[in-house]
Design a protein around this motif. Structure first.
Motif, PDB file in Angstrom:
ATOM      1  N   THR A 179       0.824  -1.220   0.000  1.00 55.47           N
ATOM      2  CA  THR A 179       0.000   0.000   0.000  1.00 55.47           C
ATOM      3  C   THR A 179       0.851   1.261   0.000  1.00 55.47           C
ATOM      4  OG1 THR A 179      -0.160  -0.153   2.422  1.00 55.47           O
ATOM      5  CG2 THR A 179      -1.965  -1.094   1.132  1.00 55.47           C
ATOM      6  N   ILE A 180       2.159   1.089   0.148  1.00 52.33           N
ATOM      7  CA  ILE A 180       3.055   2.251   0.101  1.00 52.33           C
ATOM      8  C   ILE A 180       2.892   2.995  -1.222  1.00 52.33           C
ATOM      9  CG2 ILE A 180       5.121   1.208  -0.936  1.00 52.33           C
ATOM     10  CD1 ILE A 180       5.186   3.197   2.281  1.00 52.33           C
ATOM     11  N   SER A 181       2.478   2.304  -2.268  1.00 49.51           N
ATOM     12  CA  SER A 181       2.329   2.921  -3.592  1.00 49.51           C
ATOM     13  C   SER A 181       1.231   3.982  -3.623  1.00 49.51           C
ATOM     14  CB  SER A 181       2.030   1.851  -4.645  1.00 49.51           C
ATOM     15  OG  SER A 181       0.801   1.205  -4.358  1.00 49.51           O
ATOM     16  N   GLN A 182       0.362   4.012  -2.594  1.00 52.38           N
ATOM     17  CA  GLN A 182      -0.733   4.976  -2.552  1.00 52.38           C
ATOM     18  C   GLN A 182      -0.309   6.336  -2.010  1.00 52.38           C
ATOM     19  OE1 GLN A 182      -3.933   3.123  -0.316  1.00 52.38           O
ATOM     20  NE2 GLN A 182      -3.575   1.146  -1.314  1.00 52.38           N
ATOM     21  N   LEU A 183       0.920   6.416  -1.493  1.00 53.10           N
ATOM     22  CA  LEU A 183       1.382   7.657  -0.852  1.00 53.10           C
ATOM     23  C   LEU A 183       2.039   8.568  -1.886  1.00 53.10           C
ATOM     24  CD1 LEU A 183       2.859   6.088   2.410  1.00 53.10           C
ATOM     25  CD2 LEU A 183       0.591   7.080   2.057  1.00 53.10           C
ATOM     26  N   SER A 184       1.231   9.193  -2.695  1.00 51.63           N
ATOM     27  CA  SER A 184       1.741   9.977  -3.828  1.00 51.63           C
ATOM     28  C   SER A 184       2.547  11.196  -3.394  1.00 51.63           C
ATOM     29  CB  SER A 184       0.583  10.420  -4.719  1.00 51.63           C
ATOM     30  OG  SER A 184      -0.359  11.179  -3.982  1.00 51.63           O
ATOM     31  N   ASN A 185       2.410  11.627  -2.129  1.00 45.37           N
ATOM     32  CA  ASN A 185       3.158  12.796  -1.647  1.00 45.37           C
ATOM     33  C   ASN A 185       4.419  12.426  -0.874  1.00 45.37           C
ATOM     34  OD1 ASN A 185       1.266  14.886  -2.514  1.00 45.37           O
ATOM     35  ND2 ASN A 185      -0.122  14.059  -0.968  1.00 45.37           N
ATOM     36  N   LEU A 186       4.705  11.137  -0.767  1.00 47.63           N
ATOM     37  CA  LEU A 186       5.829  10.697   0.066  1.00 47.63           C
ATOM     38  C   LEU A 186       7.165  11.174  -0.497  1.00 47.63           C
ATOM     39  CD1 LEU A 186       6.317   8.964   2.631  1.00 47.63           C
ATOM     40  CD2 LEU A 186       6.826   7.062   1.097  1.00 47.63           C
ATOM     41  N   ARG A 187       7.945  11.829   0.366  1.00 49.67           N
ATOM     42  CA  ARG A 187       9.254  12.339  -0.028  1.00 49.67           C
ATOM     43  C   ARG A 187      10.396  11.602   0.696  1.00 49.67           C
ATOM     44  NH1 ARG A 187      11.002  16.816   1.184  1.00 49.67           N
ATOM     45  NH2 ARG A 187      12.185  17.246  -0.720  1.00 49.67           N
ATOM     46  N   PHE A 188      10.128  11.145   1.917  1.00 46.74           N
ATOM     47  CA  PHE A 188      11.200  10.619   2.770  1.00 46.74           C
ATOM     48  C   PHE A 188      10.691   9.356   3.460  1.00 46.74           C
ATOM     49  CE2 PHE A 188      13.960  10.285   6.403  1.00 46.74           C
ATOM     50  CZ  PHE A 188      15.158  10.876   6.034  1.00 46.74           C
ATOM     51  N   PHE A 189      11.373   8.226   3.235  1.00 47.96           N
ATOM     52  CA  PHE A 189      10.998   6.965   3.859  1.00 47.96           C
ATOM     53  C   PHE A 189      12.263   6.324   4.404  1.00 47.96           C
ATOM     54  CE2 PHE A 189       9.904   2.529   4.276  1.00 47.96           C
ATOM     55  CZ  PHE A 189       8.550   2.526   4.591  1.00 47.96           C
ATOM     56  N   ALA A 190      12.338   6.171   5.724  1.00 44.72           N
ATOM     57  CA  ALA A 190      13.549   5.641   6.346  1.00 44.72           C
ATOM     58  C   ALA A 190      13.185   4.680   7.470  1.00 44.72           C
ATOM     59  CB  ALA A 190      14.421   6.775   6.879  1.00 44.72           C
ATOM     60  N   VAL A 191      13.450   3.405   7.243  1.00 41.29           N
ATOM     61  CA  VAL A 191      13.303   2.386   8.289  1.00 41.29           C
ATOM     62  C   VAL A 191      14.595   1.584   8.275  1.00 41.29           C
ATOM     63  CG1 VAL A 191      11.937   0.498   9.227  1.00 41.29           C
ATOM     64  CG2 VAL A 191      10.806   2.315   7.928  1.00 41.29           C
ATOM     65  N   HIS A 232      12.291  11.449  -2.397  1.00 40.87           N
ATOM     66  CA  HIS A 232      13.605  12.091  -2.356  1.00 40.87           C
ATOM     67  C   HIS A 232      14.650  11.175  -1.708  1.00 40.87           C
ATOM     68  CE1 HIS A 232      16.658  14.628  -0.333  1.00 40.87           C
ATOM     69  NE2 HIS A 232      16.488  15.485  -1.313  1.00 40.87           N
ATOM     70  N   THR A 233      14.239  10.509  -0.615  1.00 42.41           N
ATOM     71  CA  THR A 233      15.166   9.661   0.137  1.00 42.41           C
ATOM     72  C   THR A 233      14.513   8.328   0.468  1.00 42.41           C
ATOM     73  OG1 THR A 233      16.357  11.524   1.133  1.00 42.41           O
ATOM     74  CG2 THR A 233      16.444   9.424   2.310  1.00 42.41           C
ATOM     75  N   LEU A 234      15.234   7.228   0.196  1.00 43.73           N
ATOM     76  CA  LEU A 234      14.796   5.892   0.572  1.00 43.73           C
ATOM     77  C   LEU A 234      15.942   5.223   1.326  1.00 43.73           C
ATOM     78  CD1 LEU A 234      12.715   3.626   0.517  1.00 43.73           C
ATOM     79  CD2 LEU A 234      13.671   2.879  -1.675  1.00 43.73           C
ATOM     80  N   ASP A 235      15.722   4.995   2.616  1.00 41.46           N
ATOM     81  CA  ASP A 235      16.746   4.372   3.458  1.00 41.46           C
ATOM     82  C   ASP A 235      16.155   3.119   4.101  1.00 41.46           C
ATOM     83  OD1 ASP A 235      18.688   3.609   5.226  1.00 41.46           O
ATOM     84  OD2 ASP A 235      18.864   5.531   6.254  1.00 41.46           O
ATOM     85  N   ASN A 248      18.767  10.284  -2.451  1.00 39.38           N
ATOM     86  CA  ASN A 248      19.504   9.389  -1.562  1.00 39.38           C
ATOM     87  C   ASN A 248      18.901   7.989  -1.615  1.00 39.38           C
ATOM     88  OD1 ASN A 248      21.199  11.526  -0.131  1.00 39.38           O
ATOM     89  ND2 ASN A 248      19.135  12.262   0.274  1.00 39.38           N
ATOM     90  N   LEU A 249      19.707   7.016  -2.047  1.00 36.22           N
ATOM     91  CA  LEU A 249      19.278   5.624  -2.077  1.00 36.22           C
ATOM     92  C   LEU A 249      20.230   4.830  -1.195  1.00 36.22           C
ATOM     93  CD1 LEU A 249      17.359   3.496  -3.317  1.00 36.22           C
ATOM     94  CD2 LEU A 249      19.100   3.137  -5.079  1.00 36.22           C
ATOM     95  N   ILE A 250      19.734   4.399  -0.030  1.00 38.15           N
ATOM     96  CA  ILE A 250      20.576   3.745   0.966  1.00 38.15           C
ATOM     97  C   ILE A 250      19.974   2.381   1.280  1.00 38.15           C
ATOM     98  CG2 ILE A 250      21.665   3.997   3.228  1.00 38.15           C
ATOM     99  CD1 ILE A 250      21.025   7.026   3.004  1.00 38.15           C
TER     100      ILE A 250
END
Length: 398
Positions: free
Chosen positions: A119-131, A151-154, A176-178
């Protein structure tokens, strides 16, 4: 005060109260229910009290880690951000996809496990995801490639498997791709974003070669060490002239090392334990602080242009001839701190045998085609033999 004045005052008070009520909008019901589901799927690890004040009889926008704009949740930063905090456990609930205005999502290091919801694909405004530094498993959802604002995927230091989704490469503003320290396999997809600056894929099981269009010139930090990548790099690396950090160590790269990269504004160059071969040809002094070219198949003479490097590792290659005098001078004035030349075919190092190497410097000349005229402590893996067998030296010269 006259009746008219009282009525005017009452009217003004009503207007003020109305404005206050309007400015404190009630959270959207979908967001409210989504937060409840997310809360039920996560809990504090013993010693953490992050969720203690999450009481849904009050306004969720006042909860720790929840940030709202009007009636929508725009950011979730879950867990105590202080270093050493115990973190959270549980899973990321699919209800996260209902937070339609969410732009930022983070979870502190802990014991969060399971798959990242599709369902993460539904977050059209997501800029920063870090887990990062949790126990996420499964594959990276291809739906991340639909998030055009990302913008950032960690997702570093987890247990993710599968491949890097090809759609990630087409994201227009990815910076940023981490994804380091996972179990990702397959090849590196081409990345098109002209804002991409940091790529950290270290410690995975990636295979394949680096194509000329794999990465854009905007990349400044590139870490691909500890994978199974192969092939030459001389078509891609010269294009990445903004690099300030490069680690390609522990792979199976082959071919010549392009001399261009020694002129880049890099502070740390890690190319050790590959299959690079041929000479290292340089035309100007190198300003990189640390260079590790050890455990390759490099040959020819040691370039005097490398004598300006503070920490230089050329050991376990096929260098031959006498080491230029520049290295001796800079070693003795402590400009060079580490100089590893062991396990090559070198025939000379022009130093006075009675010279005392500065305590701040380390020199290792073991197992070359000469008796080491001087050296300080060598690493244990250099072995006990001081000199390479004469037969090997004669064969190499022949």
């Amino acid at each position: 005060m006259g009746g008219w004045d009282i009525r005017v005052s009452y009217l003004c008070l009503c207007i003020c109260l109305h404005c206050c009520i309007q400015s404190r909008a009630i959270l959207d019901p979908l967001d409210f229910l989504a937060l409840q589901s997310i809360r039920k799927s996560l809990k504090d690890v013993a010693g953490s009290n992050f969720f203690q004040s999450w009481d849904f009889t009050s306004d969720p926008c006042n909860f720790p880690g929840v940030y709202c704009d009007s009636d929508k949740v725009i950011a979730l930063n879950l867990g105590d951000p202080r270093a050493g905090s115990p973190g959270l456990t549980g899973r990321i609930d699919p209800a996260i996809g209902k937070l339609s205005s969410l732009a930022e999502f983070t979870i502190v290091p802990g014991r969060v496990m399971g798959k990242i919801p599709d369902t993460i694909s539904q977050l059209s405004n997501l800029r920063f995801f870090a887990v990062s530094r949790n126990f996420l498993t499964g594959e990276i959802p291809p739906g991340f490639g639909e998030l055009r604002s990302l913008h950032t995927l960690d997702l570093s230091y987890n247990q993710l498997t599968g491949t890097i989704p090809r759609p990630l490469g087409s994201l227009p503003v990815l910076s940023n791709l981490i994804l380091c320290h996972n179990h990702l396999a397959g090849s590196l997809p081409p990345f098109l974003s002209n804002t991409l600056t940091r790529v950290d894929l270290m410690h995975n099981n990636l295979t394949g070669s680096l194509e000329p269009d794999s990465l854009p010139p905007s990349v400044q930090y590139l870490s691909l060490g500890w994978n199974k990548l192969s092939g030459p790099v001389y078509t891609l690396l010269p294009k990445l002239n903004r690099l300030n950090y490069l680690d390609l160590s522990m792979n199976q790269f082959t071919g010549l090392i392009p001399c261009h990269i020694f002129t880049f504004p890099i502070s740390n160059l890690q190319l050790q334990r590959n299959q690079f071969f041929g000479p290292v040809l340089l035309v100007e002094p190198v300003t990189i602080a640390t260079i590790d070219l050890s455990y390759n198949r490099l040959s020819g003479r040691v370039s005097p242009m490398l004598s300006t490097v503070q920490n230089l590792f050329l050991n376990n290659n096929r260098f031959m001839g006498s080491v230029p005098r520049d290295f001796v001078d800079r070693l003795m004035d402590a400009t060079i701190q580490t100089l590893y030349l062991q396990h090559n075919y070198l025939t000379g190092f022009q130093i006075n045998p009675t010279a005392e190497i500065p305590l701040s410097s380390v020199l290792c000349l073991q197992y070359n085609c000469m008796v080491p005229p001087a050296q300080s402590a060598c690493p244990l893996k250099a072995g006990d033999e001081k000199t390479r067998p004469t037969a090997q030296c004669n064969e190499w010269r022949g």
